[in-house]
Design an enzyme around this catalytic site. Sequence first.
Site, PDB file in Angstrom:
ATOM      1  N   GLY A  36      67.950  21.307 -68.173  1.00  0.00           N
ATOM      2  CA  GLY A  36      67.481  19.939 -68.907  1.00  0.00           C
ATOM      3  C   GLY A  36      66.093  20.083 -69.818  1.00  0.00           C
ATOM      4  N   ARG A  65      60.239  13.905 -71.885  1.00  0.00           N
ATOM      5  CA  ARG A  65      58.877  12.853 -71.655  1.00  0.00           C
ATOM      6  C   ARG A  65      57.838  13.785 -71.141  1.00  0.00           C
ATOM      7  NH1 ARG A  65      61.116   8.930 -67.571  1.00  0.00           N
ATOM      8  NH2 ARG A  65      63.049  10.137 -67.229  1.00  0.00           N
ATOM      9  N   GLY A  81      65.595  22.249 -60.444  1.00  0.00           N
ATOM     10  CA  GLY A  81      64.473  22.856 -60.922  1.00  0.00           C
ATOM     11  C   GLY A  81      63.229  21.812 -61.049  1.00  0.00           C
ATOM     12  N   ASP A  82      63.503  20.496 -61.142  1.00  0.00           N
ATOM     13  CA  ASP A  82      62.356  19.583 -61.307  1.00  0.00           C
ATOM     14  C   ASP A  82      62.257  18.731 -60.060  1.00  0.00           C
ATOM     15  OD1 ASP A  82      64.717  18.238 -61.728  1.00  0.00           O
ATOM     16  OD2 ASP A  82      64.070  17.278 -63.374  1.00  0.00           O
ATOM     17  N   ALA A 111      14.405  39.097 -55.218  1.00  0.00           N
ATOM     18  CA  ALA A 111      14.424  38.155 -56.244  1.00  0.00           C
ATOM     19  C   ALA A 111      14.623  38.658 -57.562  1.00  0.00           C
ATOM     20  CB  ALA A 111      13.833  36.988 -56.187  1.00  0.00           C
ATOM     21  N   ASN A 122      24.484  48.234 -65.231  1.00  0.00           N
ATOM     22  CA  ASN A 122      25.555  49.082 -64.923  1.00  0.00           C
ATOM     23  C   ASN A 122      26.295  49.313 -66.154  1.00  0.00           C
ATOM     24  OD1 ASN A 122      26.267  46.288 -65.103  1.00  0.00           O
ATOM     25  ND2 ASN A 122      28.392  46.476 -64.023  1.00  0.00           N
ATOM     26  N   ALA A 173       7.848  45.730 -57.320  1.00  0.00           N
ATOM     27  CA  ALA A 173       8.284  44.720 -58.189  1.00  0.00           C
ATOM     28  C   ALA A 173       8.161  45.055 -59.618  1.00  0.00           C
ATOM     29  CB  ALA A 173       7.414  43.668 -57.855  1.00  0.00           C
TER      30      ALA A 173
HETATM   31  C1  UD1 Z   1      71.303  12.865 -61.473  1.00  0.00           C
HETATM   32  C2  UD1 Z   1      72.378  12.068 -60.674  1.00  0.00           C
HETATM   33  C3  UD1 Z   1      72.034  10.632 -59.956  1.00  0.00           C
HETATM   34  C4  UD1 Z   1      70.715  11.016 -58.991  1.00  0.00           C
HETATM   35  C5  UD1 Z   1      69.889  11.707 -59.764  1.00  0.00           C
HETATM   36  C6  UD1 Z   1      68.576  11.585 -58.993  1.00  0.00           C
HETATM   37  C7  UD1 Z   1      74.429  12.920 -61.737  1.00  0.00           C
HETATM   38  C8  UD1 Z   1      75.665  12.824 -62.702  1.00  0.00           C
HETATM   39  N1  UD1 Z   1      73.525  11.949 -61.502  1.00  0.00           N
HETATM   40  O1  UD1 Z   1      71.142  11.825 -62.235  1.00  0.00           O
HETATM   41  O2  UD1 Z   1      73.269  10.552 -59.188  1.00  0.00           O
HETATM   42  O3  UD1 Z   1      70.628   9.783 -58.617  1.00  0.00           O
HETATM   43  O4  UD1 Z   1      69.933  12.835 -60.662  1.00  0.00           O
HETATM   44  O5  UD1 Z   1      67.496  11.910 -59.741  1.00  0.00           O
HETATM   45  O6  UD1 Z   1      74.230  14.179 -61.310  1.00  0.00           O
HETATM   46  N2  UD1 Z   1      70.807  19.299 -65.763  1.00  0.00           N
HETATM   47  C9  UD1 Z   1      71.273  20.540 -66.225  1.00  0.00           C
HETATM   48  N3  UD1 Z   1      72.450  20.535 -67.128  1.00  0.00           N
HETATM   49  C10 UD1 Z   1      72.846  19.293 -67.546  1.00  0.00           C
HETATM   50  C11 UD1 Z   1      72.440  18.302 -66.927  1.00  0.00           C
HETATM   51  C12 UD1 Z   1      71.331  18.097 -66.017  1.00  0.00           C
HETATM   52  O7  UD1 Z   1      70.892  21.606 -65.851  1.00  0.00           O
HETATM   53  O8  UD1 Z   1      73.729  19.377 -68.418  1.00  0.00           O
HETATM   54  C13 UD1 Z   1      69.624  19.099 -64.734  1.00  0.00           C
HETATM   55  C14 UD1 Z   1      68.571  18.656 -65.359  1.00  0.00           C
HETATM   56  O9  UD1 Z   1      67.710  19.611 -65.891  1.00  0.00           O
HETATM   57  C15 UD1 Z   1      67.742  17.891 -64.228  1.00  0.00           C
HETATM   58  C16 UD1 Z   1      68.938  17.467 -63.215  1.00  0.00           C
HETATM   59  O10 UD1 Z   1      70.047  18.296 -63.754  1.00  0.00           O
HETATM   60  O11 UD1 Z   1      66.988  18.700 -63.543  1.00  0.00           O
HETATM   61  C17 UD1 Z   1      69.433  16.019 -63.211  1.00  0.00           C
HETATM   62  O12 UD1 Z   1      70.075  15.754 -64.593  1.00  0.00           O
HETATM   63  P1  UD1 Z   1      69.796  14.310 -65.191  1.00  0.00           P
HETATM   64  O13 UD1 Z   1      70.384  14.128 -66.486  1.00  0.00           O
HETATM   65  O14 UD1 Z   1      68.322  13.872 -65.069  1.00  0.00           O
HETATM   66  O15 UD1 Z   1      70.560  13.529 -63.849  1.00  0.00           O
HETATM   67  P2  UD1 Z   1      70.183  11.952 -63.608  1.00  0.00           P
HETATM   68  O16 UD1 Z   1      70.670  11.064 -64.688  1.00  0.00           O
HETATM   69  O17 UD1 Z   1      68.961  11.869 -63.399  1.00  0.00           O
END
Ligand code: UD1
Length: 452
Positions: free
Chosen positions: A11, A15, A100-101, A377, A383, A420
Amino acid sequence: MSLDIVILAAGQGTRMRSALPKVLHPVADKPMLGHVIDTARRLQPSSIQVVIGHGADKVRERLAADDLNFVIQAEQLGTGHAVAQALPQLGADTVLVLYGDVPLIETATLERLLALVSDNQLGLLTVELADPTGYGRIVRDTDGVVQAIVEHKDASEAQRQIREGNTGILAVPGKRLADWLGRLSNSNAQGEYYLTDVIAMAVADGLTVATERAADEMEVLGANDRIQLAQLECHYQHRIARRLMAQGVTLRDPHRFDVRGEVNVGRDVTIDINVILEGKVVIEDDVQIGPNCVIKDSVLRKGAIVKANSHLDGAEMGEGADCGPFARLRPGTKLGAKAHVGNFVELKNAVLGEGAKAGHLSYLGDAEIGARTNIGAGTITCNYDGANKFRTVMGEDVFIGSNSALVAPVTLGDRATTGAGSVVTSDVPADTLAVGRAKQRNIEGWKRPTKK
Ligand code: UD1
Ligand code: CA
């Protein structure tokens, strides 16, 4: 039971408003994704698949390791699509999906989740939320049996009342995954392939969805912006502080203490406020650290004392040695047992023997200083000649008079003394006094200038 772990990290993280990919933003100096990878490693999986997309090159460059396989998700079409990209690499009995986040997820929680998985059962990590807005909701039947996950945007008003949220973390029998992911559709409010739709499919196939609750919300919180990142940092620091206190460390204020790396502590250690530990730090029993100290990649032996406002980097303090206030120990500094370094003393690549002392205002670089030697002191080791660095070597029980300049390379034998203010340019044999300064003249009857 074999395990594959898939970490979603493709992702964008708009933000964060950052040139840095979201998963590389640090908690305690380590990228969020690095925390997740380390936690994944502790589960000893057969493989770790990291799905990357936005900033893929930067992510790979920062975290590449032999035990990781990076999978590119060129377009972010949803969490289900993301996991599907890793499918060709998967072969284990169980597949665990992490993010990863979401860096603070704990090994123990994941172990409990994995224990739920079998051929006919999958494990889902859920969390009770005060405000579940944005989260997928866990839909249970009247007997409390999980039926599906409905994303917030697809949920009915009644479903939005559900406060049990999906953390996104789940563990499934590997054999089933390809079939389920192959059947996902993107006809939903976001036009995405939802990983969460796997739950209803599993139920339809006769599997049970067993749930595990995360201990607290922070453990499963993702960082979408820098405010949440700061919350994670804060929570992480509290977690470490509690761990250290449980191990026998007194923290004068656990809210004003930061660990940005790994710390190994003994018992009866006392740490005052605003101390930052970085990299790998070893602190043995009975060590005391005063306020406002930054200590990086250093070893503090038993009973060492670091006084206020000291800065240590790549240093080792021997048993009972002390430094500060306002000491700076740079890489390669080694203080022997009971050695003493006082205020405004900078050491770099310098070894102080047992009981040696440098009490005030000195620079000692590329130096070897014998036991019990006393550095007056204002002493400076010269060096560096602008091109090369040279060593200063002192024997035992040497006495360096205040404000001596020791022009390296230079060697002073045991029990040598310098007067000194001496500029010492040649070696001083043992038991010898070196005086290298202009002789004092007294001019009698000299008149001070007066104002015109
Ligand atoms: C997702 C869950 C939701 C949950 C929430 C918790 C789904 C459909 N929904 O929603 O039920 O409550 O997380 O935070 O799974 N990512 C990818 N590739 C993609 C899409 C997402 O790597 O194509 C990664 C994003 O970088 C992120 C994570 O997956 O780290 C979650 O994706 P995000 O789109 O934020 O899911 P949410 O809408 O938050
Ligand atoms: Ca999210």
